[in-house]
Scaffold this motif. Sequence first.
Motif, PDB file in Angstrom:
ATOM      1  N   ASP A  82      -5.815   7.476  -6.983  1.00  0.00           N
ATOM      2  CA  ASP A  82      -4.416   6.724  -6.266  1.00  0.00           C
ATOM      3  C   ASP A  82      -3.697   7.808  -6.031  1.00  0.00           C
ATOM      4  O   ASP A  82      -3.120   8.228  -4.779  1.00  0.00           O
ATOM      5  CB  ASP A  82      -3.749   5.596  -6.887  1.00  0.00           C
ATOM      6  CG  ASP A  82      -4.652   4.555  -6.877  1.00  0.00           C
ATOM      7  OD1 ASP A  82      -5.342   4.534  -5.916  1.00  0.00           O
ATOM      8  OD2 ASP A  82      -4.054   3.457  -7.845  1.00  0.00           O
ATOM      9  N   GLU A  85      -4.733  10.441  -3.612  1.00  0.00           N
ATOM     10  CA  GLU A  85      -4.857   9.908  -2.077  1.00  0.00           C
ATOM     11  C   GLU A  85      -3.400   9.759  -1.498  1.00  0.00           C
ATOM     12  O   GLU A  85      -3.198   9.952  -0.260  1.00  0.00           O
ATOM     13  CB  GLU A  85      -5.330   8.548  -2.041  1.00  0.00           C
ATOM     14  CG  GLU A  85      -5.425   7.701  -0.842  1.00  0.00           C
ATOM     15  CD  GLU A  85      -5.977   6.402  -0.882  1.00  0.00           C
ATOM     16  OE1 GLU A  85      -5.600   5.613  -0.040  1.00  0.00           O
ATOM     17  OE2 GLU A  85      -6.675   6.116  -1.730  1.00  0.00           O
ATOM     18  N   LYS A  86      -2.412   9.597  -2.247  1.00  0.00           N
ATOM     19  CA  LYS A  86      -1.254   9.209  -1.569  1.00  0.00           C
ATOM     20  C   LYS A  86      -0.188  10.358  -2.176  1.00  0.00           C
ATOM     21  O   LYS A  86       0.905   9.993  -1.771  1.00  0.00           O
ATOM     22  CB  LYS A  86      -0.904   7.828  -2.449  1.00  0.00           C
ATOM     23  CG  LYS A  86      -1.661   6.710  -1.947  1.00  0.00           C
ATOM     24  CD  LYS A  86      -1.191   5.258  -2.354  1.00  0.00           C
ATOM     25  CE  LYS A  86      -2.169   3.968  -1.943  1.00  0.00           C
ATOM     26  NZ  LYS A  86      -1.732   2.888  -2.315  1.00  0.00           N
ATOM     27  N   GLU A 163       4.484   8.106  -3.581  1.00  0.00           N
ATOM     28  CA  GLU A 163       4.208   8.065  -2.367  1.00  0.00           C
ATOM     29  C   GLU A 163       5.376   8.617  -1.306  1.00  0.00           C
ATOM     30  O   GLU A 163       5.435   9.207  -0.465  1.00  0.00           O
ATOM     31  CB  GLU A 163       3.633   6.895  -1.911  1.00  0.00           C
ATOM     32  CG  GLU A 163       2.902   6.743  -0.520  1.00  0.00           C
ATOM     33  CD  GLU A 163       1.936   5.382  -0.282  1.00  0.00           C
ATOM     34  OE1 GLU A 163       1.568   5.172   0.773  1.00  0.00           O
ATOM     35  OE2 GLU A 163       2.392   4.195  -0.976  1.00  0.00           O
ATOM     36  N   HIS A 167       5.779  11.875   0.862  1.00  0.00           N
ATOM     37  CA  HIS A 167       6.362  11.803   2.534  1.00  0.00           C
ATOM     38  C   HIS A 167       7.481  12.788   2.663  1.00  0.00           C
ATOM     39  O   HIS A 167       7.471  13.269   3.844  1.00  0.00           O
ATOM     40  CB  HIS A 167       6.680  10.358   2.775  1.00  0.00           C
ATOM     41  CG  HIS A 167       5.692   9.100   3.001  1.00  0.00           C
ATOM     42  ND1 HIS A 167       4.457   9.537   3.792  1.00  0.00           N
ATOM     43  CD2 HIS A 167       5.332   8.043   2.399  1.00  0.00           C
ATOM     44  CE1 HIS A 167       3.480   8.562   3.431  1.00  0.00           C
ATOM     45  NE2 HIS A 167       4.226   7.552   2.782  1.00  0.00           N
TER      46      HIS A 167
END
Length: 192
Positions: A82, A85-86, A163, A167
């Motif tokens: 996870d 990926e994030k 996450e 960003h």
Amino acid sequence: MKKTEKGTPGYLSHKKRMEIIRTIIYFGIVAAIFFLGYFQTKTRLNLLTVVAVLGCLPAAKALVGVIVRLPYRSADRKIVADLSEKAGHLTTCYDLVLTSTEKIMAVDCIVVSGSTIFGYTHYEKTDPEETQKHIKNILSENGFTGFTVRILREYKAFLARAEGLDHIAAVEKADTSAQDRKICSLLLNVSL
């Protein structure tokens, strides 16, 4: 067997396995030396008994390493998948067992981005507030001030924050990776 670096996924399992093997070998050597002396002289009062007793010191030290690491396991593969990926823009450290003078605090993973550090622990004995204070104390003792440190027990909340940090890091494109790696390296130095 390939060497697993400290801070990478699977480090604790690898280190625990190596410590168990080392402990068995050390105690095996001690027993072999003792029995060699006993079978040669037919008494335990010989020089090889002294060597065997002195050999118990490194064997006992290896056993302590096993006992300390035994309750902890490596981060779950789902967490690693996870986060990769994030949170690809963040610096991550896995399998931390932070030590202070009073307690041992296990943290599955930590993500670092700029002046923000988020960690996740599933261990019930690890107090998140105390771990946060300890990390802030370590950072301030080494000249890193003004950091936000949060250790969470809820995995979904941790993943959402990681996450969000990813960003922000992708949008800002500020290169803080050198400082982030220094912070991870500092935390790894005080970890088992």
